[in-house]
Design an enzyme around this catalytic site. Structure first.
Site, PDB file in Angstrom:
ATOM      1  N   LYS A  28      44.601  35.775  51.770  1.00  0.00           N
ATOM      2  CA  LYS A  28      44.861  36.819  52.773  1.00  0.00           C
ATOM      3  C   LYS A  28      45.713  36.285  53.915  1.00  0.00           C
ATOM      4  CE  LYS A  28      41.707  40.350  51.465  1.00  0.00           C
ATOM      5  NZ  LYS A  28      40.693  41.329  51.703  1.00  0.00           N
TER       6      LYS A  28
ATOM      7  N   LYS B 230      44.526  40.522  40.453  1.00  0.00           N
ATOM      8  CA  LYS B 230      43.403  41.462  40.496  1.00  0.00           C
ATOM      9  C   LYS B 230      43.873  42.869  40.909  1.00  0.00           C
ATOM     10  CE  LYS B 230      40.691  41.743  44.190  1.00  0.00           C
ATOM     11  NZ  LYS B 230      39.544  42.133  45.016  1.00  0.00           N
TER      12      LYS B 230
ATOM     13  N   LYS C  68      42.729  47.590  46.110  1.00  0.00           N
ATOM     14  CA  LYS C  68      42.996  48.806  46.904  1.00  0.00           C
ATOM     15  C   LYS C  68      44.277  48.679  47.706  1.00  0.00           C
ATOM     16  CE  LYS C  68      38.270  49.198  48.556  1.00  0.00           C
ATOM     17  NZ  LYS C  68      38.017  47.822  49.018  1.00  0.00           N
TER      18      LYS C  68
HETATM   19  N1  AQP Z   1      39.668  44.244  40.400  1.00  0.00           N
HETATM   20  C1  AQP Z   1      38.347  44.198  40.479  1.00  0.00           C
HETATM   21  N2  AQP Z   1      37.595  44.085  39.365  1.00  0.00           N
HETATM   22  C2  AQP Z   1      36.226  44.057  39.437  1.00  0.00           C
HETATM   23  N3  AQP Z   1      35.548  44.148  40.601  1.00  0.00           N
HETATM   24  C3  AQP Z   1      36.266  44.270  41.742  1.00  0.00           C
HETATM   25  N4  AQP Z   1      35.907  44.382  43.039  1.00  0.00           N
HETATM   26  C4  AQP Z   1      37.025  44.495  43.803  1.00  0.00           C
HETATM   27  N5  AQP Z   1      38.118  44.458  43.036  1.00  0.00           N
HETATM   28  C5  AQP Z   1      37.688  44.304  41.740  1.00  0.00           C
HETATM   29  C6  AQP Z   1      34.529  44.393  43.506  1.00  0.00           C
HETATM   30  O1  AQP Z   1      34.263  45.652  44.123  1.00  0.00           O
HETATM   31  C7  AQP Z   1      33.276  45.452  45.141  1.00  0.00           C
HETATM   32  C8  AQP Z   1      33.724  46.114  46.423  1.00  0.00           C
HETATM   33  O2  AQP Z   1      34.965  45.506  46.810  1.00  0.00           O
HETATM   34  P1  AQP Z   1      35.457  45.411  48.305  1.00  0.00           P
HETATM   35  O3  AQP Z   1      36.174  46.609  48.669  1.00  0.00           O
HETATM   36  O4  AQP Z   1      34.345  45.116  49.207  1.00  0.00           O
HETATM   37  O5  AQP Z   1      36.333  44.109  48.396  1.00  0.00           O
HETATM   38  P2  AQP Z   1      37.584  43.559  47.737  1.00  0.00           P
HETATM   39  O6  AQP Z   1      37.150  42.582  46.700  1.00  0.00           O
HETATM   40  O7  AQP Z   1      38.421  43.003  48.837  1.00  0.00           O
HETATM   41  O8  AQP Z   1      38.303  44.818  47.055  1.00  0.00           O
HETATM   42  P3  AQP Z   1      39.800  45.151  46.956  1.00  0.00           P
HETATM   43  O9  AQP Z   1      39.925  46.384  46.144  1.00  0.00           O
HETATM   44  O10 AQP Z   1      40.610  43.975  46.506  1.00  0.00           O
HETATM   45  O11 AQP Z   1      40.162  45.504  48.457  1.00  0.00           O
HETATM   46  P4  AQP Z   1      41.265  44.930  49.409  1.00  0.00           P
HETATM   47  O12 AQP Z   1      42.576  45.256  48.736  1.00  0.00           O
HETATM   48  O13 AQP Z   1      41.058  45.674  50.672  1.00  0.00           O
HETATM   49  O14 AQP Z   1      41.025  43.458  49.561  1.00  0.00           O
HETATM   50  C9  AQP Z   1      33.101  43.941  45.325  1.00  0.00           C
HETATM   51  O15 AQP Z   1      31.894  43.543  44.716  1.00  0.00           O
HETATM   52  C10 AQP Z   1      34.286  43.348  44.603  1.00  0.00           C
HETATM   53  O16 AQP Z   1      33.991  42.090  44.045  1.00  0.00           O
END
Ligand code: AQP
Length: 329
Positions: free
Chosen positions: A111, A193, A196
């Site tokens: 990040k 990965k 969002k």
């Molecule tokens: N690609 C993924 N595959 C499986 N699990 C995933 N998680 C996130 N991306 C994947 C899991 O979803 C839960 C909630 O995620 P989060 O929003 O708290 O955090 P994150 O991992 O930061 O998700 P994003 O989508 O990647 O968000 P941004 O782009 O904002 O950083 C968690 O249990 C996560 O592991």
């Protein structure tokens, strides 16, 4: 005694199929566990947010928890900033976390590279707040995707260090990571990965995408030139990822998927994946819209969740203050 489960989700945009893949397990855990699920809005301000956007997304992600099947009468869904004990415990745990440990977190490194002009202290101390979230509720298990394994392991290390100094004050948590689907990849860059915050809309399937959008995005998904539907993450990451989407949506094992599409080409395979994903997401999108259409009910559920979570959090915080020797009168 039923074991406790805690997990959280950031309100940083629309939930993706990756989030869905991990979060679809959360409601089922309540059959045998005491479950607490949180919209971690404090975590989401490590990137610059517009106030109105933060408010709306927090509301939508809270509604999404309910739409995914979290039951407010049985589980405890709430919003992190409504329970001040999270920030309070974070300070105390921060004094038991080493600078070197936080420097090694891969999410911090990723990040910081992605937001090079905003490498703020919150981005660095984010895992300490996550440890506070988990330890406040004496969670035994933390169901997360593979990307969060390192943070949950750090929470465990902080907990063991704290207990080593003051006795068995906090419950030692374990990550709960389901094999296939714990890491759904981007449709355009299958080595990354699905996220969002990916600026490329075509790389990501959102829980709220309609059937036509899902078909269009999956049609464009990166595959390879050999035409065989085979699960090989190393040499065929795009196809393996589409097989993962199909597996999540249908529960079919990978061997069965290979047999089903043997010799039928990527066109037929992609069409089937898109239909399966759409069948899976459509009811979630409908329930989400229902929850969002009743603002008063949503607010009441968020308030009730925060009250129930606070009752537990305050007790843990008291235990920590007492164990550390804070003077109380
Ligand atoms: N690609 C993924 N595959 C499986 N699990 C995933 N998680 C996130 N991306 C994947 C899991 O979803 C839960 C909630 O995620 P989060 O929003 O708290 O955090 P994150 O991992 O930061 O998700 P994003 O989508 O990647 O968000 P941004 O782009 O904002 O950083 C968690 O249990 C996560 O592991």
């Amino acid at each position: 005694m039923r074991k406790r489960v805690f997990s959280g989700v950031q309100p940083t945009g629309r939930l993706t199929f990756g989030n869905y893949s991990t979060m679809r397990h959360w409601p089922k855990l309540a059959d045998d566990h005491d479950c607490i699920y949180c919209v971690v809005d404090l975590h989401s301000v490590t990137i610059t947010r517009k106030p109105e956007e933060l408010r709306n997304e927090t509301r939508k992600v809270f509604a999404a928890l309910l739409a995914l099947g979290i039951d407010p009468d049985r589980d405890i869904p709430f919003i992190q900033s409504h329970v001040p004990a999270h920030s309070e415990l974070m300070w105390l745990l921060g004094c038991h976390t080493m600078f070197g440990e936080l420097s090694r977190m891969t999410q911090f490194k990723d990040k910081s590279a992605r937001h090079a002009t905003n490498v703020n202290v919150g981005l660095f101390t984010y895992p300490v707040l996550q440890a506070a979230d988990i330890l406040l509720y004496d969670a035994h298990f933390v169901p997360v995707g593979e990307d969060q394994r390192q943070h949950v392991e750090l929470s465990r290390d902080i907990c063991l260090r704290f207990n080593g100094r003051y006795g068995d004050v906090l419950t030692v948590p374990e990550p709960l990571i389901k094999g296939a689907g714990a890491r759904v990849m981007s449709l355009s860059e299958p080595s990354e990965k699905m996220s969002k915050s990916d600026p490329n809309e075509n790389a990501t399937l959102f829980v709220t995408d309609g059937r036509d959008t899902i078909v269009k995005k999956i049609k464009r998904a990166v595959t390879d030139s050999d035409g065989a539907v085979r699960y090989d993450t190393e040499n065929k990451p795009g196809v393996a990822n589409l097989m993962t989407l199909y597996h999540i949506s249908t529960d079919k094992p990978f061997g069965e998927i290979e047999r089903e599409f043997d010799g039928r080409g990527y066109g037929v395979f992609k069409a089937a994946v898109a239909e399966a994903v759409a069948d899976c997401l459509t009811p979630v999108g409908q329930r989400l819209n229902e929850y969002l259409s009743d603002a008063a009910q949503l607010d009441a559920l968020a308030r009730r969740g925060a009250e129930k979570a606070s009752e537990r959090a305050v007790k843990t915080l008291e235990r920590v203050y007492n164990a550390m020797g804070f003077y109380k009168c």
